[in-house]
Design a protein around this motif. Structure first.
Motif, PDB file in Angstrom:
ATOM      1  N   PRO A   1       8.701   9.140  -1.352  1.00  0.00           N
ATOM      2  CA  PRO A   1       7.258   9.246  -1.602  1.00  0.00           C
ATOM      3  C   PRO A   1       6.815   8.597  -2.915  1.00  0.00           C
ATOM      4  O   PRO A   1       5.667   8.150  -3.030  1.00  0.00           O
ATOM      5  CB  PRO A   1       7.018  10.758  -1.629  1.00  0.00           C
ATOM      6  CG  PRO A   1       8.135  11.335  -0.841  1.00  0.00           C
ATOM      7  CD  PRO A   1       9.316  10.448  -1.122  1.00  0.00           C
ATOM      8  N   ALA A   2       7.685   8.528  -3.899  1.00  0.00           N
ATOM      9  CA  ALA A   2       7.318   7.982  -5.209  1.00  0.00           C
ATOM     10  C   ALA A   2       7.046   6.479  -5.153  1.00  0.00           C
ATOM     11  O   ALA A   2       6.436   5.918  -6.068  1.00  0.00           O
ATOM     12  CB  ALA A   2       8.419   8.269  -6.221  1.00  0.00           C
TER      13      ALA A   2
ATOM     14  N   ALA B   1      -4.939   4.783  -3.326  1.00  0.00           N
ATOM     15  CA  ALA B   1      -4.836   6.225  -3.082  1.00  0.00           C
ATOM     16  C   ALA B   1      -6.215   6.834  -2.864  1.00  0.00           C
ATOM     17  O   ALA B   1      -6.391   7.712  -2.013  1.00  0.00           O
ATOM     18  CB  ALA B   1      -4.130   6.897  -4.252  1.00  0.00           C
ATOM     19  N   THR B   2      -7.210   6.350  -3.601  1.00  0.00           N
ATOM     20  CA  THR B   2      -8.589   6.852  -3.448  1.00  0.00           C
ATOM     21  C   THR B   2      -9.127   6.528  -2.065  1.00  0.00           C
ATOM     22  O   THR B   2      -9.779   7.359  -1.419  1.00  0.00           O
ATOM     23  CB  THR B   2      -9.503   6.237  -4.519  1.00  0.00           C
ATOM     24  OG1 THR B   2      -9.015   6.593  -5.810  1.00  0.00           O
ATOM     25  CG2 THR B   2     -10.939   6.745  -4.372  1.00  0.00           C
ATOM     26  N   GLU B   3      -8.852   5.323  -1.575  1.00  0.00           N
ATOM     27  CA  GLU B   3      -9.320   4.919  -0.247  1.00  0.00           C
ATOM     28  C   GLU B   3      -8.611   5.711   0.845  1.00  0.00           C
ATOM     29  O   GLU B   3      -9.216   6.057   1.870  1.00  0.00           O
ATOM     30  CB  GLU B   3      -9.113   3.418  -0.064  1.00  0.00           C
ATOM     31  CG  GLU B   3     -10.054   2.591  -0.920  1.00  0.00           C
ATOM     32  CD  GLU B   3      -9.705   1.111  -0.933  1.00  0.00           C
ATOM     33  OE1 GLU B   3     -10.594   0.288  -1.211  1.00  0.00           O
ATOM     34  OE2 GLU B   3      -8.527   0.769  -0.678  1.00  0.00           O
ATOM     35  N   ILE B   4      -7.346   6.000   0.632  1.00  0.00           N
ATOM     36  CA  ILE B   4      -6.604   6.808   1.612  1.00  0.00           C
ATOM     37  C   ILE B   4      -7.212   8.200   1.711  1.00  0.00           C
ATOM     38  O   ILE B   4      -7.355   8.763   2.807  1.00  0.00           O
ATOM     39  CB  ILE B   4      -5.120   6.894   1.215  1.00  0.00           C
ATOM     40  CG1 ILE B   4      -4.452   5.540   1.459  1.00  0.00           C
ATOM     41  CG2 ILE B   4      -4.392   7.984   2.004  1.00  0.00           C
ATOM     42  CD1 ILE B   4      -3.084   5.419   0.885  1.00  0.00           C
ATOM     43  N   LYS B   5      -7.582   8.767   0.584  1.00  0.00           N
ATOM     44  CA  LYS B   5      -8.187  10.100   0.569  1.00  0.00           C
ATOM     45  C   LYS B   5      -9.456  10.116   1.415  1.00  0.00           C
ATOM     46  O   LYS B   5      -9.752  11.089   2.112  1.00  0.00           O
ATOM     47  CB  LYS B   5      -8.502  10.497  -0.874  1.00  0.00           C
ATOM     48  CG  LYS B   5      -8.958  11.936  -1.033  1.00  0.00           C
ATOM     49  CD  LYS B   5      -9.166  12.267  -2.503  1.00  0.00           C
ATOM     50  CE  LYS B   5      -9.675  13.701  -2.664  1.00  0.00           C
ATOM     51  NZ  LYS B   5      -9.914  14.036  -4.086  1.00  0.00           N
ATOM     52  N   GLN B   6     -10.236   9.016   1.381  1.00  0.00           N
ATOM     53  CA  GLN B   6     -11.450   8.917   2.202  1.00  0.00           C
ATOM     54  C   GLN B   6     -11.131   8.658   3.664  1.00  0.00           C
ATOM     55  O   GLN B   6     -11.581   9.377   4.553  1.00  0.00           O
ATOM     56  CB  GLN B   6     -12.330   7.765   1.696  1.00  0.00           C
ATOM     57  CG  GLN B   6     -13.099   8.034   0.433  1.00  0.00           C
ATOM     58  CD  GLN B   6     -14.191   6.994   0.250  1.00  0.00           C
ATOM     59  OE1 GLN B   6     -14.970   6.728   1.161  1.00  0.00           O
ATOM     60  NE2 GLN B   6     -14.240   6.415  -0.929  1.00  0.00           N
TER      61      GLN B   6
ATOM     62  N   ALA C   1       0.858  12.288   4.988  1.00  0.00           N
ATOM     63  CA  ALA C   1       1.716  13.248   4.276  1.00  0.00           C
ATOM     64  C   ALA C   1       1.294  13.248   2.811  1.00  0.00           C
ATOM     65  O   ALA C   1       1.346  12.199   2.143  1.00  0.00           O
ATOM     66  CB  ALA C   1       3.175  12.855   4.415  1.00  0.00           C
ATOM     67  N   LYS C   2       0.830  14.384   2.327  1.00  0.00           N
ATOM     68  CA  LYS C   2       0.391  14.532   0.941  1.00  0.00           C
ATOM     69  C   LYS C   2       1.519  15.129   0.108  1.00  0.00           C
ATOM     70  O   LYS C   2       2.087  16.167   0.486  1.00  0.00           O
ATOM     71  CB  LYS C   2      -0.834  15.430   0.858  1.00  0.00           C
ATOM     72  CG  LYS C   2      -2.066  14.868   1.542  1.00  0.00           C
ATOM     73  CD  LYS C   2      -3.195  15.890   1.630  1.00  0.00           C
ATOM     74  CE  LYS C   2      -3.686  16.284   0.269  1.00  0.00           C
ATOM     75  NZ  LYS C   2      -4.861  17.185   0.385  1.00  0.00           N
ATOM     76  N   VAL C   3       1.810  14.500  -1.002  1.00  0.00           N
ATOM     77  CA  VAL C   3       2.864  15.027  -1.887  1.00  0.00           C
ATOM     78  C   VAL C   3       2.339  16.241  -2.641  1.00  0.00           C
ATOM     79  O   VAL C   3       1.248  16.206  -3.203  1.00  0.00           O
ATOM     80  CB  VAL C   3       3.317  13.933  -2.874  1.00  0.00           C
ATOM     81  CG1 VAL C   3       4.389  14.500  -3.824  1.00  0.00           C
ATOM     82  CG2 VAL C   3       3.863  12.718  -2.116  1.00  0.00           C
TER      83      VAL C   3
ATOM     84  N   LYS D   1       1.392   9.663  -4.271  1.00  0.00           N
ATOM     85  CA  LYS D   1       0.563  10.762  -3.761  1.00  0.00           C
ATOM     86  C   LYS D   1       0.642  10.930  -2.244  1.00  0.00           C
ATOM     87  O   LYS D   1       0.440  12.031  -1.721  1.00  0.00           O
ATOM     88  CB  LYS D   1      -0.904  10.542  -4.165  1.00  0.00           C
ATOM     89  CG  LYS D   1      -1.140  10.587  -5.665  1.00  0.00           C
ATOM     90  CD  LYS D   1      -2.614  10.335  -5.981  1.00  0.00           C
ATOM     91  CE  LYS D   1      -2.869  10.396  -7.474  1.00  0.00           C
ATOM     92  NZ  LYS D   1      -4.297  10.116  -7.806  1.00  0.00           N
ATOM     93  N   PHE D   2       0.900   9.836  -1.525  1.00  0.00           N
ATOM     94  CA  PHE D   2       0.823   9.890  -0.071  1.00  0.00           C
ATOM     95  C   PHE D   2       1.946   9.068   0.584  1.00  0.00           C
ATOM     96  O   PHE D   2       2.437   8.099   0.017  1.00  0.00           O
ATOM     97  CB  PHE D   2      -0.512   9.323   0.434  1.00  0.00           C
ATOM     98  CG  PHE D   2      -1.732   9.980  -0.135  1.00  0.00           C
ATOM     99  CD1 PHE D   2      -2.122  11.235   0.301  1.00  0.00           C
ATOM    100  CD2 PHE D   2      -2.496   9.333  -1.105  1.00  0.00           C
ATOM    101  CE1 PHE D   2      -3.269  11.839  -0.215  1.00  0.00           C
ATOM    102  CE2 PHE D   2      -3.633   9.926  -1.621  1.00  0.00           C
ATOM    103  CZ  PHE D   2      -4.006  11.181  -1.183  1.00  0.00           C
TER     104      PHE D   2
END
Length: 416
Positions: free
Chosen positions: A392-393, A329-334, A413-415, A399-400
């Protein structure tokens, strides 16, 4: 190699005062060297990094590096490089920026042979009459007007506040000379007038035989003539919250073949032999982009650490291959920071309805057609089942959801 010879080979010297004496000085002993930055923002960008890379080289060569965080000068504004007056910041904002920049400098320079000071500590103690009597008398208005940083502003106008900046910077140089035995100041090409003004003041106060030196770095332009360090999205920051390590890595990876060797010399600590070898590869096999990859690795590791390089390369590999399931999830955010993004509720939905509700598809008819044709990927998997349910879960810590249409069109898509 003498540090002056190394900087010359790297193309990192624009102007230098008394080269012969300075060259001899750095060979004989460890000297004090300083570079300053004003806290006009709460992060450095890569344009700021250029003179500090040179300071880092002096530090690595065994010299005593000093950094001034300009809490005093930053509160009034430097006139150089601007056509108008700076908007003065509140002292609260200045102090916040000081803390942020100090933290970045500590990360870049470590603990050995480095001293970080704030010129607010001494400039704030000078009262107006002392400033005029002890320092104002030493400066000729005629000479100050001829300095490029001032003369370039005469047509558009310059306040007395910014006009006095070079006096304050001169006081800084004198203070570090007396208190820390600092003899050399480093700065950008536009700082030559300010630095030499400091040397002139030192000679008037301490005597003409007092040793004080200036060294400036060339203005860096890209091969196409545009200013280095800017992108379509703005400045490239050292703060990972402003420019993610992945974005930072990608910036260096995408450099032009015509610029990459120059940047290897400026921004890495690779040896001449290593850079010469990479230069040969640029000429012989530019399509492999080995020099760019090495540049991205070296600068990202210096600014953000080796783990950030591994993470950036991991994100790049996932996006190139389409196997986004391997990302955290952290890498996706970047990696998806600048991708088209929508917010979704944490609820299950049929894929056709989901694609339309997120506006990834304009109509149910188009959504059904793309799913049936295999053009839709959810979290890296090709989905051809019109009855598929998106939950999404089930992905990326809830989260995404990552959707892809075709080969390269990604959506995040952000939850909520």
């Amino acid at each position: 190699m003498n540090i002056i010879d190394e900087l010359t080979w790297r193309g990192a010297i624009n102007q230098m005062s008394d080269e012969e004496e300075l060259r001899k000085k750095v060979e004989e002993k460890s000297i004090g060297v300083y570079c300053g930055v004003d806290p006009t923002g709460d992060s450095l960008h890569i344009g700021h990094l250029i003179p500090f890379m040179m300071l880092k080289r002096f530090q690595m060569a065994g010299h005593r590096a000093h950094i001034i965080i300009g809490g005093g000068t930053g509160s009034i504004g430097d006139p150089s490089g601007r056509n108008s007056e700076r908007v003065l910041q509140t002292m609260e904002q200045v102090h916040h920026n000081e803390e942020a920049l100090t933290s970045q400098m500590k990360h870049l320079f470590g603990k050995d042979n480095i001293t970080i000071v704030n010129n607010y500590d001494w400039l704030s103690k000078i009262d107006l009459l002392s400033f005029l009597r002890d320092y104002g008398k030493l400066f000729s208005i005629n000479t100050m007007l001829n300095k490029e940083v001032v003369s370039s502003r005469l047509e558009s106008g310059i306040s007395f506040t910014e006009f006095t900046y070079q006096i304050l910077q001169s006081i800084d140089f004198h203070h570090l000379l007396k208190e820390k035995d600092v003899e050399l100041q480093i700065g950008g090409a536009d700082q030559w007038g300010n630095i030499t003004a400091g040397i002139d003041m030192i000679h008037k106060i301490e005597g003409s035989d007092t040793e004080a030196f200036a060294l400036t770095i060339p203005l860096m332009l890209k091969a196409d003539g545009t200013k280095f360090g800017k992108t379509a999205g703005g400045a490239v920051w050292l703060d990972p919250e402003k420019t993610t390590p992945y974005e930072f890595y990608q910036f260096w990876l995408n450099q032009d073949d015509r610029d990459v060797v120059k940047y290897l010399k400026y921004f890495t600590f690779l040896t001449k032999e290593e850079i010469d070898e990479l230069a040969k590869k640029v000429a012989a096999e530019p399509e492999k982009r080995e020099a760019q990859r090495r540049l991205a690795e070296e600068v990202t590791a210096f600014v953000h650490g080796k783990d950030a390089v591994i993470q950036a390369e991991h994100i790049s590999k996932a996006l190139f291959s389409g196997d986004v399931k391997m990302l955290t999830a952290t890498e996706i955010k970047q990696g998806f920071k600048k991708m088209p993004t929508v917010e979704i509720a944490n609820e299950s939905m049929n894929i056709v309805d989901w694609l339309v509700s997120t506006q990834i598809e304009k109509s149910k008819r188009q959504a059904r057609e793309d799913v049936t044709n295999g053009a839709i990927y959810i979290n890296g998997d090709r989905i051809k089942d019109l009855d598929y349910i998106i939950n999404p879960a089930e992905s990326f810590e809830g989260k995404f959801v990552i959707a892809r249409r075709g080969k390269k069109k990604y959506f995040l898509a952000k939850v909520k």
